[in-house]
Design a protein around this motif. Structure first.
Motif, PDB file in Angstrom:
ATOM      1  N   ALA A 213       0.787  -1.225  -0.135  1.00 37.33           N
ATOM      2  CA  ALA A 213      -0.087  -0.096   0.190  1.00 37.33           C
ATOM      3  C   ALA A 213       0.889   1.153  -0.218  1.00 37.33           C
ATOM      4  N   GLY A 214       0.200   2.315  -0.035  1.00 39.82           N
ATOM      5  CA  GLY A 214       1.091   3.658  -0.350  1.00 39.82           C
ATOM      6  C   GLY A 214      -0.018   4.858  -0.374  1.00 39.82           C
ATOM      7  N   ILE A 215       0.694   6.123  -0.159  1.00 42.13           N
ATOM      8  CA  ILE A 215      -0.071   7.404  -0.455  1.00 42.13           C
ATOM      9  C   ILE A 215       0.176   7.769  -1.736  1.00 42.13           C
ATOM     10  N   PHE A 216      -0.622   7.537  -2.904  1.00 42.74           N
ATOM     11  CA  PHE A 216      -0.199   7.759  -4.345  1.00 42.74           C
ATOM     12  C   PHE A 216      -0.839   9.139  -4.759  1.00 42.74           C
ATOM     13  N   VAL A 237      -0.809  19.112  -3.333  1.00 40.14           N
ATOM     14  CA  VAL A 237      -0.937  17.910  -3.890  1.00 40.14           C
ATOM     15  C   VAL A 237      -2.040  16.911  -3.308  1.00 40.14           C
ATOM     16  N   ARG A 238      -2.730  16.483  -4.173  1.00 35.92           N
ATOM     17  CA  ARG A 238      -3.918  15.529  -3.869  1.00 35.92           C
ATOM     18  C   ARG A 238      -3.349  14.058  -3.953  1.00 35.92           C
ATOM     19  N   SER A 239      -3.566  13.151  -3.105  1.00 37.83           N
ATOM     20  CA  SER A 239      -3.235  11.942  -3.049  1.00 37.83           C
ATOM     21  C   SER A 239      -4.396  11.011  -2.445  1.00 37.83           C
ATOM     22  N   GLN A 240      -4.104   9.751  -2.460  1.00 40.61           N
ATOM     23  CA  GLN A 240      -5.154   8.737  -1.723  1.00 40.61           C
ATOM     24  C   GLN A 240      -4.281   7.587  -1.175  1.00 40.61           C
ATOM     25  N   TYR A 241      -4.905   7.305   0.218  1.00 43.44           N
ATOM     26  CA  TYR A 241      -4.172   6.179   0.738  1.00 43.44           C
ATOM     27  C   TYR A 241      -4.913   5.067  -0.178  1.00 43.44           C
ATOM     28  N   MET A 242      -4.147   4.014  -0.547  1.00 46.92           N
ATOM     29  CA  MET A 242      -4.821   2.803  -1.492  1.00 46.92           C
ATOM     30  C   MET A 242      -3.704   1.773  -1.382  1.00 46.92           C
ATOM     31  N   LEU A 243      -4.258   0.288  -1.608  1.00 47.31           N
ATOM     32  CA  LEU A 243      -3.796  -0.910  -1.906  1.00 47.31           C
ATOM     33  C   LEU A 243      -3.018  -0.722  -3.206  1.00 47.31           C
ATOM     34  N   THR A 244      -1.829  -1.470  -3.268  1.00 46.75           N
ATOM     35  CA  THR A 244      -1.378  -1.830  -4.565  1.00 46.75           C
ATOM     36  C   THR A 244      -2.121  -3.102  -5.295  1.00 46.75           C
ATOM     37  N   ASP A 245      -1.873  -3.369  -6.507  1.00 47.43           N
ATOM     38  CA  ASP A 245      -2.592  -4.673  -6.663  1.00 47.43           C
ATOM     39  C   ASP A 245      -2.242  -5.958  -6.142  1.00 47.43           C
ATOM     40  N   PHE A 250      -3.264  -9.850  -1.636  1.00 43.72           N
ATOM     41  CA  PHE A 250      -2.774 -10.120  -0.082  1.00 43.72           C
ATOM     42  C   PHE A 250      -3.959  -9.980   0.652  1.00 43.72           C
ATOM     43  N   ILE A 251      -4.519  -9.066   0.827  1.00 49.69           N
ATOM     44  CA  ILE A 251      -5.535  -8.949   1.846  1.00 49.69           C
ATOM     45  C   ILE A 251      -6.748  -9.406   1.630  1.00 49.69           C
ATOM     46  N   HIS A 252      -7.243  -9.708   0.405  1.00 48.99           N
ATOM     47  CA  HIS A 252      -8.303 -10.511  -0.114  1.00 48.99           C
ATOM     48  C   HIS A 252      -8.081 -11.958   0.242  1.00 48.99           C
ATOM     49  N   ALA A 253      -6.907 -12.476   0.267  1.00 44.75           N
ATOM     50  CA  ALA A 253      -6.530 -13.789   0.636  1.00 44.75           C
ATOM     51  C   ALA A 253      -6.203 -13.955   2.133  1.00 44.75           C
ATOM     52  N   CYS A 254      -6.108 -13.013   2.663  1.00 44.64           N
ATOM     53  CA  CYS A 254      -6.021 -13.118   4.482  1.00 44.64           C
ATOM     54  C   CYS A 254      -7.032 -12.669   5.126  1.00 44.64           C
ATOM     55  N   THR A 255      -8.178 -11.920   4.395  1.00 46.08           N
ATOM     56  CA  THR A 255      -9.124 -11.386   5.444  1.00 46.08           C
ATOM     57  C   THR A 255     -10.538 -12.134   4.761  1.00 46.08           C
ATOM     58  N   ALA A 256     -11.638 -12.247   5.515  1.00 47.29           N
ATOM     59  CA  ALA A 256     -12.937 -12.637   5.238  1.00 47.29           C
ATOM     60  C   ALA A 256     -13.422 -12.152   4.297  1.00 47.29           C
ATOM     61  N   GLY A 257     -14.253 -12.701   3.301  1.00 47.47           N
ATOM     62  CA  GLY A 257     -14.958 -11.981   2.098  1.00 47.47           C
ATOM     63  C   GLY A 257     -15.048 -12.949   1.030  1.00 47.47           C
ATOM     64  N   GLU A 258     -15.907 -12.670   0.294  1.00 49.92           N
ATOM     65  CA  GLU A 258     -16.460 -13.499  -0.930  1.00 49.92           C
ATOM     66  C   GLU A 258     -15.427 -13.330  -2.188  1.00 49.92           C
ATOM     67  N   ALA A 259     -14.998 -14.577  -2.549  1.00 45.83           N
ATOM     68  CA  ALA A 259     -14.061 -14.564  -3.717  1.00 45.83           C
ATOM     69  C   ALA A 259     -14.521 -13.718  -4.847  1.00 45.83           C
ATOM     70  N   ASN A 261     -12.646 -12.289  -8.866  1.00 45.36           N
ATOM     71  CA  ASN A 261     -11.383 -11.923  -9.762  1.00 45.36           C
ATOM     72  C   ASN A 261     -11.058 -10.588 -10.143  1.00 45.36           C
ATOM     73  N   ASP A 262     -11.966  -9.620  -9.431  1.00 45.90           N
ATOM     74  CA  ASP A 262     -11.676  -8.291  -9.728  1.00 45.90           C
ATOM     75  C   ASP A 262     -10.645  -7.656  -8.908  1.00 45.90           C
ATOM     76  N   PHE A 263      -9.362  -7.107  -9.567  1.00 47.38           N
ATOM     77  CA  PHE A 263      -8.455  -6.731  -8.667  1.00 47.38           C
ATOM     78  C   PHE A 263      -8.134  -5.298  -9.392  1.00 47.38           C
ATOM     79  N   SER A 264      -9.010  -4.878 -10.028  1.00 49.70           N
ATOM     80  CA  SER A 264      -8.591  -3.494 -11.065  1.00 49.70           C
ATOM     81  C   SER A 264      -8.832  -2.222  -9.872  1.00 49.70           C
TER      82      SER A 264
END
Length: 264
Positions: A213-216, A237-245, A250-259, A261-264
């Protein structure tokens, strides 16, 4: 045809093993070794029902030959039971040893119920789920061991969301340089529940180094003009906290939630 019973052989492995990683690897190997051989005469449904009726029992038995402290054995058994029970019986498969081993070692030092413990638990659930085992990458348990509970909470907050971060800096026209410290105008990242909220910038730098993740920055920098004379005195400067692909996966595999394939 009768399914072969498990036969536990003695193993001279103690908790004082020279390498903690060896301990986790040996337990993983023991688990795989003790899984019964699939009977080619049985249908897939029969194999699922008879061989993988309760993977937790297999994991429990795998610990029997390993000389561990009783408290750690209880901790591991409870951990495995909780993770496996999330997966329907008909979908349970043997976890990959290169994932199970580091998980076993990781929970040795992690109290039950922490954000890190939950990441390990959900990852183990993925690794024993035939539908989602492909989501469990061998690097994930190693990454979990490198992050703090606060960082785990930040990653969970960023799952499927972004938060605005806007800062400004002064501009010296004569030197043609931005000077002074940044001034934060907007910071929407939730701090509730963080043990050390003052460490957020450090956490984000660390998560960025891990590729999670980062501030992009979003769009171009916006010049700030003074009134008299009208000349640039700063930048916004306008940025956002966000996950990388990679962080999303990583967080999808390691936290609860439905399967998904959308990682866009």
């Amino acid at each position: 045809m009768t399914i072969p019973r498990f036969v536990a052989k003695e193993r001279k492995l103690t908790e004082n093993s020279s390498s903690g990683n060896d301990l986790g690897t040996e337990i993983a190997k023991e688990l795989i070794r003790q899984l019964p051989i699939r009977d080619a005469t049985l249908s897939a449904a029969q194999q699922t029902g008879e061989i993988l009726t309760d993977l937790a029992k297999v994991l429990h038995l795998a610990l029997a030959p390993v000389q561990l402290l009783a408290a750690y054995q209880d901790r591991f058994r409870q951990f495995v039971d909780r993770a496996v029970r999330r997966v329907p019986e008909e979908k349970r498969i043997a976890p990959a040893p290169q994932i199970l081993g580091p998980i076993v070692e990781g929970i040795r030092y992690e109290p039950e119920g922490t954000p890190i413990d939950e990441l390990f638990s959900e990852l183990l659930s993925r690794s024993v789920d035939s539908d989602r085992a492909h989501e469990a990458h061998p690097s994930y348990p190693i990454i979990i061991r490198q992050i703090s509970s606060d960082e785990a909470k930040i990653l969970s907050n960023l799952k499927g969301r972004r938060f605005d971060y806007v800062h400004t800096r002064d501009y010296d026209r004569k030197l043609n340089l931005f000077t002074g410290a940044s001034r934060v105008e907007v910071d929407e990242l939730p701090r509730t529940g963080l043990t050390y909220p003052e460490n957020v910038q450090f956490y984000m730098n660390h998560l960025h180094q891990l590729g999670l993740a980062g501030i992009f920055q979003q769009g171009n920098q916006e010049p700030i003009f003074g009134n008299e004379p009208r000349e640039q005195v700063g930048v916004r400067v306008r940025s956002q906290y966000m996950l990388t692909d990679f962080g999303q996966r990583f967080i999808h595999a390691c936290t609860a939630g439905e399967a998904t394939n959308d990682f866009s």
